[in-house]
Design an enzyme around this catalytic site. Structure first.
Site, short mmCIF file in Angstrom:
data_model
loop_
_atom_site.label_atom_id
_atom_site.label_comp_id
_atom_site.label_asym_id
_atom_site.label_seq_id
_atom_site.Cartn_x
_atom_site.Cartn_y
_atom_site.Cartn_z
N GLY A 244 47.58 61.64 77.92
CA GLY A 244 46.75 62.49 78.76
C GLY A 244 47.47 63.29 79.82
N GLU A 278 51.08 56.48 75.64
CA GLU A 278 50.90 57.27 74.41
C GLU A 278 50.91 58.76 74.71
OE1 GLU A 278 47.03 55.96 73.15
OE2 GLU A 278 47.72 54.03 72.43
N GLY A 280 51.49 62.67 74.36
CA GLY A 280 51.69 63.65 73.29
C GLY A 280 52.13 64.96 73.91
N ARG A 318 44.09 76.61 70.17
CA ARG A 318 43.67 76.14 71.50
C ARG A 318 42.88 77.18 72.30
NH1 ARG A 318 46.71 74.96 75.16
NH2 ARG A 318 45.51 73.22 75.96
N TYR A 322 39.27 75.88 73.28
CA TYR A 322 38.97 75.46 74.66
C TYR A 322 39.15 76.59 75.67
CZ TYR A 322 41.57 71.45 72.50
OH TYR A 322 42.11 70.51 71.67
N CYS A 348 38.84 87.21 61.52
CA CYS A 348 37.50 87.78 61.67
C CYS A 348 36.60 86.85 62.47
CB CYS A 348 36.89 88.04 60.31
SG CYS A 348 37.99 88.99 59.27
C1 PLP Z 1 45.19 62.34 71.94
C2 PLP Z 1 45.55 60.97 72.30
C3 PLP Z 1 46.77 60.72 72.95
C4 PLP Z 1 47.72 61.81 73.36
O1 PLP Z 1 47.13 62.65 74.30
P1 PLP Z 1 48.00 63.71 75.12
O2 PLP Z 1 47.02 64.36 76.00
O3 PLP Z 1 48.59 64.65 74.13
O4 PLP Z 1 49.04 62.96 75.86
C5 PLP Z 1 47.08 59.41 73.25
N1 PLP Z 1 46.24 58.40 72.94
C6 PLP Z 1 45.06 58.60 72.32
C7 PLP Z 1 44.20 57.46 72.00
C8 PLP Z 1 44.67 59.89 71.99
O5 PLP Z 1 43.50 60.10 71.39
#
Ligand code: PLP
Length: 418
Positions: A244, A278, A280, A318, A322, A348
């Site tokens: 997140g 976690e 990303g 994206r 959003y 389109c």
């Molecule tokens: C999407 C997701 C992430 C990664 O989120 P980021 O915002 O890219 O860091 C980590 N854990 C879970 C469960 C997710 O759904």
């Protein structure tokens, strides 16, 4: 203190470059559109997070869903990253990239029976369950396989991540996890259940979070649950804070990795447990750009002017999904005054717009532009809409670069059709 975030795409006297490698020289070989990534930026972002959490035992499980191109997952693995997989497909990609099953956490709302059976058969590190019903299905499958599943329950703490509504996941109204106040009961009812070993608790309140508050509140809520479960006799092994952490798409300062760590480590200390992270976007977001060519320009009588690119929402969804903001850098900015441009794709759909009224130098047909900070949720969300072919991906490492995914061909696409 604002830690410096490494920005790989910088102007040089040979035009825009990625880690000093000219974008034009890459495009000469592979054409447009193309995703270009900086290995240096990936390493820097990974290490920044890793070092921010140095004061507390932690494991970084890179969220493959942000970008799961094999070469990128391999690079992250070489840095010590483990994996967060959201589907059976992502688990298989993690394994192909050399990760061990025990290094994978399996999350995701709506795991199928096939996916759960597969994850248990190979023995993934933890399955983050999204509901009581899923825990019961896991127990049944584990029984049939004669295995014990290592599980955590994802809780929904009803915390507003104050991100975009479409990427907030920790509110009561969202589909993710179980209400925090029900979690303890769900664990207790299943204590000692054959096939289930409760190893953790999990939360993920949203993506592109730019302030520390929601991250701190989520950690505090999760740790309170972990402590209550310890009182109930559960031998938990970790708390999983999900991902997140956002990135600064608009260049304004946002919560840094250090501030994130400082916000959650006091709660983690109270838990006495290692943390699973976690991330990303924070790992891969700044590292990538989508490079496209201007194929048309036009001006309306009211003065509105458009630059139409050879890439659109099919290559970077994206903005359409959003309304998200991406900086757009012309590879060779032309001389002349800046003026407002609508930079759009060829698809389109009226939402196929990268930027509205964006101040840019003059643009002409055949100019190259880089839509930066597109490393996360870019190529992974690409589609064949309008029969666009998936662009190639290039990884720049030091002063060399490699194609890490070739351009899709029409034959690749039609091979599926009978
Ligand atoms: C999407 C997701 C992430 C990664 O989120 P980021 O915002 O890219 O860091 C980590 N854990 C879970 C469960 C997710 O759904």
């Amino acid at each position: 203190m604002q830690a410096l975030v490494y920005q790989p795409f910088q102007p040089t006297d040979r035009g825009l470059a990625c880690d000093g490698v000219s974008i034009e020289s890459i495009v000469e070989h592979v054409g447009t559109p193309v995703y270009v990534y900086s290995a240096h930026a990936i390493r820097a972002a990974y290490r920044t997070l890793d070092e921010a959490f140095a004061a507390h035992p932690h494991a970084i499980h890179y969220a493959l869903k942000a970008n799961s191109t094999l070469a990128i997952v391999r690079l992250l693995r070489s840095l010590g990253s483990r994996a967060d997989a959201n589907s059976g497909g992502e688990i298989r990609v993690a394994l192909r990239a050399g990760l061990l099953p025990a290094e994978i956490v399996f999350t995701g709302v709506g795991k199928t029976r096939d996916e759960l059976e597969y994850a248990m058969a190979i023995g993934v590190g933890t399955i983050n369950a999204e509901s009581a019903g899923e825990l019961d299905r896991i127990a049944a499958i584990a029984g049939a396989l004669g295995r014990e599943a290592r599980v955590a329950l994802r809780v929904n703490p009803d915390i507003d991540a104050r991100s975009h509504p479409n990427i907030s996941t920790g509110l009561r109204i969202n589909k993710f996890g179980v209400p925090l106040q029900e979690a303890r009961g769900i664990y207790r009812e299943r204590r000692g259940r054959a096939g289930l070993r409760f190893v953790g608790v999990h939360v993920h309140v949203g993506s592109q979070i730019t302030i520390a508050d929601p991250l701190r509140s989520a950690a505090e809520a999760l740790v309170s649950l972990a402590l209550a479960l310890r009182d109930d006799g559960f031998a938990l092994e970790h708390v999983d804070l999900g991902g997140g952490l956002g990135i600064a798409y608009e260049g304004r300062p946002i919560v840094t990795a250090d501030e994130y760590a400082a916000a959650v480590i006091p709660a983690l200390r109270r838990s006495g447990l290692p943390v699973v992270l976690e991330p990303g976007r924070a790992v891969i977001g700044h590292a990538g750009a989508l490079v496209a060519r201007v194929v048309d320009t036009k001006r309306y009588p009211d003065g509105r002017q458009f630059a139409v690119l050879d890439a659109g929402m099919s290559e970077l969804m994206r903005p359409a999904l959003y309304g998200s903001y991406h900086r757009i850098l012309p590879c060779r900015p032309r001389h002349g005054p800046e003026s407002p441009w609508d930079v759009v794709g060829p698809i389109c759909e009226s939402s196929d717009v990268f930027a509205c009224d964006r101040q840019l130098p003059p643009l002409e047909v055949a100019d190259l532009v880089a839509i930066v900070d597109a490393g996360a949720y870019g190529s992974v969300m690409a589609s064949n809409y309008n029969r666009h072919l998936l662009p190639p991906e290039v990884l720049v490492d030091e002063d060399t670069w490699d194609v890490i995914r070739r351009r899709q061909t029409l034959d690749d696409v039609l091979a599926l059709e009978l």
